[in-house]
Scaffold this motif. Structure first.
Motif, short mmCIF file in Angstrom:
data_model
loop_
_atom_site.label_atom_id
_atom_site.label_comp_id
_atom_site.label_asym_id
_atom_site.label_seq_id
_atom_site.Cartn_x
_atom_site.Cartn_y
_atom_site.Cartn_z
N SER A 25 0.82 -1.21 0.00
CA SER A 25 0.00 0.00 0.00
C SER A 25 0.86 1.26 0.00
CB SER A 25 -0.94 -0.01 1.21
OG SER A 25 -1.95 0.96 1.07
N ALA A 26 0.21 2.41 -0.06
CA ALA A 26 0.92 3.68 -0.19
C ALA A 26 1.87 3.95 0.97
CB ALA A 26 -0.10 4.82 -0.31
N ARG A 76 -5.73 -4.71 6.23
CA ARG A 76 -4.56 -4.59 7.11
C ARG A 76 -4.92 -4.98 8.56
NH1 ARG A 76 -2.12 1.20 6.82
NH2 ARG A 76 -2.27 0.82 4.57
N GLY A 77 -4.08 -5.83 9.15
CA GLY A 77 -4.30 -6.32 10.50
C GLY A 77 -5.18 -7.54 10.59
N HIS A 78 -5.81 -7.90 9.51
CA HIS A 78 -6.71 -9.05 9.47
C HIS A 78 -6.06 -10.21 8.70
CE1 HIS A 78 -9.33 -5.59 10.20
NE2 HIS A 78 -10.27 -6.41 10.62
N GLY A 79 -6.50 -11.44 9.01
CA GLY A 79 -6.00 -12.59 8.28
C GLY A 79 -4.49 -12.64 8.28
N ARG A 80 -3.90 -12.67 7.09
CA ARG A 80 -2.44 -12.75 6.98
C ARG A 80 -1.80 -11.42 6.59
NH1 ARG A 80 -1.68 -18.33 3.66
NH2 ARG A 80 -3.86 -17.98 3.10
N ALA A 93 -8.79 2.91 1.48
CA ALA A 93 -8.81 3.25 0.05
C ALA A 93 -7.46 2.99 -0.59
CB ALA A 93 -9.23 4.70 -0.14
N ASP A 94 -6.39 3.36 0.10
CA ASP A 94 -5.04 3.09 -0.41
C ASP A 94 -4.84 1.60 -0.65
OD1 ASP A 94 -4.33 5.78 -0.29
OD2 ASP A 94 -3.29 5.59 1.64
N ASP A 95 -5.30 0.80 0.31
CA ASP A 95 -5.10 -0.65 0.23
C ASP A 95 -5.86 -1.24 -0.96
OD1 ASP A 95 -3.66 -0.26 2.53
OD2 ASP A 95 -5.07 -1.27 3.86
N LEU A 96 -7.10 -0.82 -1.16
CA LEU A 96 -7.86 -1.33 -2.29
C LEU A 96 -7.19 -0.94 -3.61
CD1 LEU A 96 -10.23 -2.74 -3.59
CD2 LEU A 96 -11.61 -0.66 -3.24
N LEU A 100 -5.88 -3.52 -6.53
CA LEU A 100 -6.30 -3.40 -7.92
C LEU A 100 -5.10 -3.23 -8.85
CD1 LEU A 100 -9.37 -0.99 -7.50
CD2 LEU A 100 -9.42 -3.47 -7.78
N GLY A 101 -4.15 -2.41 -8.44
CA GLY A 101 -2.97 -2.18 -9.26
C GLY A 101 -2.10 -3.41 -9.40
#
Length: 338
Positions: A25-26, A76-80, A93-96, A100-101
């Motif tokens: 992420s950003a 972020r912080g969830h799962g793995r 929003a940054d993570d999504l 996508l990218g």
């Protein structure tokens, strides 16, 4: 990172991905991403909710990956995905955008599905260039854009300041959830699922939610308590469908109705009688069917170039032709004027 406690067999056991990767992420946060299904198939991107993980989408992945490329990632912080000090809607929003990218080719368009906080992720990203480049259509499941604590029905009290205060304390508790016991399952079912939810559905959700670290659960609860993404809803201009359960105590149907009224391109709002907050688990076939219909209508080769600019009347007409709002099991309303 979360402990992986998901069920190991049955319809809610997570399928093995075709490949796994990391999206950055950003702010440098690293996100675990899974890709299921054949390369070159129509893409679907799944964003899970608060305290969940990619395991939450097991039923949809198993169904859709036969003929779709299904991309699921851990918030972020969830799962793995490791925890990050940045817990904000901007980070969501940054993570999504990062996912996508990393997973879609330039100009490639997908149906993006968000449940609960995943839906809020979509709203937060609605103005982002990369989101607009890649979103063919959206499905919002059991989510809202603001007043989450004030509208919550988890505590059976009269609406007002006292209920809001107590609800914030309950949902934001730092207390550990502990092991998945019969009592824990009953509590989770009451808070998040409909009364008719089958035991294997409750078990799957309990294992996923209990795997979320309490520090992560608390940090994101504070973000949700102050949420205001109403502007993001008004900017979500791609064709968007909404699904909600009538027995949802976390995001009651008032949120779905507000979304349907505010969305520029609402192509249907479906209220599922007796279902709670965990609609993709409680009604897996219906949710998967909705996703398929959105892919067929808006993400096919013939429609991908025009769906984003078609007017609302044309979009509603296309939805009616494909039966997107004709499910005998649901109570549905098209946005007035669409």
């Amino acid at each position: 990172m979360s402990r992986l406690m998901h069920v190991a067999s049955g319809p809610y056991a997570p399928p093995t991905p075709a490949r796994e990767l990391v999206a950055v992420s950003a702010d440098g946060a690293r996100l675990h991403v899974e890709v299921h299904g054949p390369e070159g198939a129509p893409p679907v991107v799944l964003a899970h909710g608060w305290t969940c993980s990619t395991a939450f989408w097991a039923a949809q992945i198993r169904d859709l990956a036969v003929d779709h490329r299904v991309i699921a990632y851990d918030q972020r912080g969830h799962g793995r995905s490791p925890a990050s000090p940045a817990c904000t809607t901007r980070a969501l929003a940054d993570d999504l955008e990062a996912v996508l990218g990393e997973t879609l080719a330039p100009g490639e368009r997908a149906v993006i599905v968000g449940h609960s906080m995943g839906g809020m992720t979509v709203m937060a990203a609605s103005t982002r260039p990369r989101f607009r480049e890649h979103a063919a259509a959206v499905l919002l499941c059991s989510t809202g854009s603001s007043r989450l604590v004030a509208e919550s029905l988890v505590l059976p009290f009269r609406a007002g300041g006292v209920r809001t205060w107590l609800t914030a304390r309950v949902l934001g508790s730092r207390a550990p959830l502990g092991p998945v016991t019969p009592l824990a399952r009953r509590i989770l079912k009451y808070a998040t699922m409909g009364a008719g939810s089958a035991p294997h559905m409750v078990e799957a959700c309990a294992r996923i939610v209990h795997a979320c670290p309490r520090a992560v659960r608390h940090a994101w609860s504070e973000v949700l308590a102050g949420l205001d993404l109403d502007h993001g809803v008004r900017e979500l201009k791609v064709p968007t469908a909404v699904i909600a359960g009538t027995a949802d105590r976390l995001t009651p149907p008032v949120h779905a109705r507000a979304l349907a009224a505010a969305l520029p391109n609402c192509v249907g709002s479906t209220e599922l009688p007796g279902l709670g907050h965990m609609t993709p688990v409680e009604a897996p076939e219906l949710v998967s069917g909705r996703i398929r219909e959105l892919v067929t209508t808006y993400a096919s080769t013939d429609t991908a170039d025009t769906a984003g600019t078609a007017d609302i009347a044309d979009i509603a007409d296309a939805a009616n032709r494909t039966g997107i709002d004709r499910t005998a099991e649901s109570v549905e309303t098209l946005k007035e004027g669409a």
